[in-house]
Design a protein around this motif. Structure first.
Motif, PDB file in Angstrom:
ATOM      1  N   ILE A  74       0.850  -1.200   0.000  1.00 25.20           N
ATOM      2  CA  ILE A  74       0.000   0.000   0.000  1.00 25.20           C
ATOM      3  C   ILE A  74       0.881   1.244   0.000  1.00 25.20           C
ATOM      4  N   LYS A  75       0.621   2.141  -0.948  1.00 23.40           N
ATOM      5  CA  LYS A  75       1.306   3.440  -0.997  1.00 23.40           C
ATOM      6  C   LYS A  75       0.293   4.518  -0.626  1.00 23.40           C
ATOM      7  N   VAL A  76       0.566   5.261   0.434  1.00 24.02           N
ATOM      8  CA  VAL A  76      -0.413   6.193   0.971  1.00 24.02           C
ATOM      9  C   VAL A  76       0.210   7.565   1.193  1.00 24.02           C
ATOM     10  N   VAL A  77      -0.565   8.601   0.865  1.00 18.44           N
ATOM     11  CA  VAL A  77      -0.209   9.968   1.227  1.00 18.44           C
ATOM     12  C   VAL A  77      -0.976  10.314   2.498  1.00 18.44           C
ATOM     13  N   VAL A  78      -0.266  10.796   3.514  1.00 16.40           N
ATOM     14  CA  VAL A  78      -0.890  11.123   4.798  1.00 16.40           C
ATOM     15  C   VAL A  78      -0.767  12.620   5.056  1.00 16.40           C
ATOM     16  N   ASP A  79      -1.910  13.289   5.161  1.00 12.96           N
ATOM     17  CA  ASP A  79      -1.963  14.707   5.527  1.00 12.96           C
ATOM     18  C   ASP A  79      -2.151  14.782   7.040  1.00 12.96           C
ATOM     19  N   GLU A  86      -8.212  19.268  -0.468  1.00  9.82           N
ATOM     20  CA  GLU A  86      -7.699  19.521  -1.815  1.00  9.82           C
ATOM     21  C   GLU A  86      -6.228  19.110  -1.940  1.00  9.82           C
ATOM     22  N   ALA A  87      -5.429  19.431  -0.915  1.00 15.48           N
ATOM     23  CA  ALA A  87      -3.986  19.166  -1.000  1.00 15.48           C
ATOM     24  C   ALA A  87      -3.692  17.669  -1.031  1.00 15.48           C
ATOM     25  N   VAL A  88      -4.343  16.902  -0.199  1.00 11.93           N
ATOM     26  CA  VAL A  88      -4.067  15.460  -0.181  1.00 11.93           C
ATOM     27  C   VAL A  88      -4.573  14.808  -1.467  1.00 11.93           C
ATOM     28  N   SER A  89      -5.684  15.293  -2.005  1.00 11.64           N
ATOM     29  CA  SER A  89      -6.188  14.755  -3.274  1.00 11.64           C
ATOM     30  C   SER A  89      -5.173  14.977  -4.389  1.00 11.64           C
ATOM     31  N   GLU A  90      -4.627  16.185  -4.455  1.00 16.10           N
ATOM     32  CA  GLU A  90      -3.638  16.507  -5.493  1.00 16.10           C
ATOM     33  C   GLU A  90      -2.379  15.668  -5.324  1.00 16.10           C
ATOM     34  N   ALA A  91      -1.942  15.509  -4.063  1.00 17.11           N
ATOM     35  CA  ALA A  91      -0.708  14.762  -3.795  1.00 17.11           C
ATOM     36  C   ALA A  91      -0.853  13.285  -4.141  1.00 17.11           C
ATOM     37  N   VAL A  92      -2.009  12.711  -3.890  1.00 16.37           N
ATOM     38  CA  VAL A  92      -2.241  11.300  -4.216  1.00 16.37           C
ATOM     39  C   VAL A  92      -2.098  11.070  -5.717  1.00 16.37           C
ATOM     40  N   VAL A  93      -2.707  11.925  -6.497  1.00 12.77           N
ATOM     41  CA  VAL A  93      -2.639  11.789  -7.953  1.00 12.77           C
ATOM     42  C   VAL A  93      -1.201  12.007  -8.434  1.00 12.77           C
ATOM     43  N   ARG A  94      -0.536  13.020  -7.885  1.00 12.51           N
ATOM     44  CA  ARG A  94       0.828  13.361  -8.310  1.00 12.51           C
ATOM     45  C   ARG A  94       1.811  12.230  -7.998  1.00 12.51           C
ATOM     46  N   HIS A  95       1.653  11.592  -6.852  1.00 16.58           N
ATOM     47  CA  HIS A  95       2.583  10.540  -6.443  1.00 16.58           C
ATOM     48  C   HIS A  95       2.154   9.145  -6.908  1.00 16.58           C
ATOM     49  N   GLY A  96       0.992   9.041  -7.541  1.00 15.39           N
ATOM     50  CA  GLY A  96       0.515   7.724  -7.960  1.00 15.39           C
ATOM     51  C   GLY A  96       0.246   6.803  -6.786  1.00 15.39           C
ATOM     52  N   ALA A  97      -0.259   7.350  -5.708  1.00 14.27           N
ATOM     53  CA  ALA A  97      -0.522   6.567  -4.497  1.00 14.27           C
ATOM     54  C   ALA A  97      -1.839   5.802  -4.624  1.00 14.27           C
ATOM     55  N   GLY A 143       3.816  -1.547   7.612  1.00 19.37           N
ATOM     56  CA  GLY A 143       4.234  -2.049   6.308  1.00 19.37           C
ATOM     57  C   GLY A 143       3.923  -1.175   5.119  1.00 19.37           C
ATOM     58  N   ALA A 144       3.223  -0.060   5.302  1.00 17.56           N
ATOM     59  CA  ALA A 144       2.853   0.791   4.173  1.00 17.56           C
ATOM     60  C   ALA A 144       4.024   1.671   3.729  1.00 17.56           C
ATOM     61  N   GLU A 145       3.993   2.060   2.456  1.00 22.46           N
ATOM     62  CA  GLU A 145       4.894   3.092   1.944  1.00 22.46           C
ATOM     63  C   GLU A 145       4.199   4.436   2.158  1.00 22.46           C
ATOM     64  N   VAL A 146       4.845   5.336   2.888  1.00 24.87           N
ATOM     65  CA  VAL A 146       4.169   6.552   3.352  1.00 24.87           C
ATOM     66  C   VAL A 146       4.831   7.802   2.791  1.00 24.87           C
ATOM     67  N   ILE A 147       4.003   8.673   2.250  1.00 23.54           N
ATOM     68  CA  ILE A 147       4.431  10.016   1.872  1.00 23.54           C
ATOM     69  C   ILE A 147       3.651  10.975   2.759  1.00 23.54           C
ATOM     70  N   GLU A 148       4.331  11.652   3.684  1.00 19.45           N
ATOM     71  CA  GLU A 148       3.602  12.554   4.570  1.00 19.45           C
ATOM     72  C   GLU A 148       3.655  13.990   4.064  1.00 19.45           C
ATOM     73  N   ILE A 149       2.559  14.708   4.220  1.00 13.74           N
ATOM     74  CA  ILE A 149       2.495  16.128   3.905  1.00 13.74           C
ATOM     75  C   ILE A 149       1.915  16.854   5.119  1.00 13.74           C
ATOM     76  N   PHE A 150       2.224  18.129   5.227  1.00  9.40           N
ATOM     77  CA  PHE A 150       1.771  18.937   6.367  1.00  9.40           C
ATOM     78  C   PHE A 150       2.089  18.229   7.682  1.00  9.40           C
ATOM     79  N   ALA A 151       3.341  17.846   7.817  1.00  6.60           N
ATOM     80  CA  ALA A 151       3.815  17.141   9.009  1.00  6.60           C
ATOM     81  C   ALA A 151       4.954  17.904   9.675  1.00  6.60           C
ATOM     82  N   GLU A 152       4.900  19.232   9.602  1.00  6.10           N
ATOM     83  CA  GLU A 152       5.935  20.075  10.193  1.00  6.10           C
ATOM     84  C   GLU A 152       5.295  21.152  11.068  1.00  6.10           C
ATOM     85  N   PRO A 153       4.719  20.764  12.194  1.00  6.93           N
ATOM     86  CA  PRO A 153       4.041  21.746  13.046  1.00  6.93           C
ATOM     87  C   PRO A 153       5.015  22.759  13.634  1.00  6.93           C
TER      88      PRO A 153
END
Length: 449
Positions: free
Chosen positions: A176-181, A224-235, A199-209
């Motif tokens: 599983i490849k997932v983008v996490v906002d 909107e941001a996570v939707s765009e990132a999922v498409v861009r990264h092919g998640a 076990g997932a492959e993770v791409i995190e966004i907005f993870a710098e508080p």
């Protein structure tokens, strides 16, 4: 003093409505009620917070208040709300305090209280705490010397929580490849860590508080941001949490939103097939889409409706010993593993179903056809009169007859504002809007603002 506790603790503008003095008073009163309830031992409280800047100030006030009445405090730092609830149970603590305003913008903050076992406070305890604040109870006769509470820091609370989450899974997440906002919130480290550990492959966004950017155009209220990132990264999918990570919403590989109703439907079917859906029952709220009701009816799963608010979902779950419930907003509760809504837990179990079934999130979500929904907030002079007027009730009855089983009307006076909320679901957007506007006009006429 008016009602202090809402459906999810005390919340307001930090240093405005919610001052350090109020936080101190809440902590003193909560600690005092605890001591009075069981004088056989020294109370223990777990205190956590989300990363917003005002949390440091309010946490200090909470800790001071609790120790001043003799309670020992364990600070766990920045962790999700469900992690604090979990640690209360693990430590056999008497009280948990989470300093967070959840999905609210940064200037706000809040105080959530948990009873022993990590359960939400029952109404009678909240009433006693409010009464103690109102009459200044606990301001005299407090302990001195060695009886004052002590403060300790727990440095590995996140590790315990992540281990618990991973152990709950019926299937690992390899493949599983997932983008996490992470909403620049409390799950900015714990969320990605847990998904990777499973076990997932993770791409995190907005993870710098940074204390100021929590929920800022990101997270579960801004998909909107996570939707765009999922498409861009092919998640395979995207997961979005809110500031304290008690919510989880998702998006498909093509960026389409999957809301709490759809997530509940996916999990309900998976649990039914695994034999873990207690009494073949799902608990939702009156605000869940009619599509969820129709889907569950088709799948022979009973749906129980609770009032709006996760505390009412929790009450129904406890009353029937049910195993799954939640809200359209993404508060999903799985009592076998959590005492409150847990966004990271939900995300993990959603991905586990994708991994075990080999189906895409879009395929799994297709079990539910979401009906068009129109909500109109009608400003009125008297919300009770506006909703109860005979002309309004007649309009609602006529609309329900017109819609039949293909639609629904929900008329609900606001609990905090001079508004009556008119919500209509129908087969088409046009029909839903036409019916809603017709009823809204009758509400306005019954109680002009």
């Amino acid at each position: 003093m008016g009602r202090l506790f809402g459906t999810d603790g005390v919340r307001g503008l930090a240093n405005g409505d919610l001052t350090p003095e109020l936080a101190l008073s809440v902590a003193i009163a909560a600690g005092t009620v605890l001591v009075e309830s069981d004088a056989s031992h020294q109370p223990l409280a777990i205190v956590g917070r989300d990363p917003r800047a005002s949390g440091e100030m309010l946490e200090a006030a909470v800790v001071a208040g609790l120790t001043s009445v003799g309670a020992n405090v364990v600070r766990v730092g920045v962790l999700p709300t469900p992690a604090v609830a979990f640690l209360v149970g693990q430590a056999n603590a008497d009280l948990g305090v989470m300093v967070s305003a959840s999905h609210n913008p940064m200037p706000d903050n809040g105080i959530k209280l948990f009873a022993a076992g990590g359960q939400k406070l029952p109404d009678d305890l909240e009433v006693r705490i409010e009464a103690a604040i109102a009459d200044g109870h606990g301001l005299v006769g407090r302990p001195t010397g060695g009886d004052i509470g002590r403060v300790h820091d727990l440095l590995d609370g996140a590790e315990h929580y992540v281990k618990h989450l991973v152990s709950s899974l019926p299937h690992r997440l390899e493949g599983i490849k997932v983008v996490v906002d992470c909403a620049n919130g409390a799950a900015s480290e714990v969320g990605p860590d847990a998904y990777r550990e499973a076990g997932a492959e993770v791409i995190e966004i907005f993870a710098e508080p940074d204390g100021l950017n929590i929920n800022d155009e990101c997270g579960a209220t801004h998909l909107e941001a996570v939707s765009e990132a999922v498409v861009r990264h092919g998640a395979d999918l995207g997961i979005a949490h809110d500031g304290d990570a008690d919510r989880c919403l998702a998006v498909t590989a093509s960026g389409e939103v999957v809301d709490g109703d759809q997530i509940m439907a996916i999990l309900a079917l998976a649990m039914r097939d695994a034999g873990t859906l207690a009494d073949n029952t799902l608990v939702a709220t009156v605000m869940s889409n009619l599509g969820l009701r129709l889907a569950m009816k088709r799948e022979n799963i009973r749906l129980i409706e609770a009032k709006v608010g996760d505390r009412y979902v929790l009450e129904e779950l406890a009353a029937g010993s049910f195993s799954l419930g939640g809200e359209q907003s993404g508060h999903i509760v799985m009592p076998a593993f959590a005492t409150t809504g847990d966004g990271v837990l939900t995300g993990m179990h959603l991905m586990a179903q994708i991994a075990s079934s080999g189906k895409s999130l879009a395929d799994l979500a297709s079990v539910l056809h979401t009906l068009p929904q129109v909500l109109i907030n009608v400003k009125v002079a008297d919300r009770a009169a506006g909703a109860a007027a005979p002309t309004v009730q007649a309009a609602v009855a006529l609309a329900e007859e017109e819609l039949g089983e293909t639609g629904r009307v929900l008329l609900r006076p606001s609990g905090t504002e001079p508004l009556v909320r008119v919500m209509v679901e129908a087969a088409t957007e046009e029909q839903a809007r036409s019916v809603a506007e017709r009823i809204a006009e009758d509400v306005r006429a019954a109680s002009p603002a």
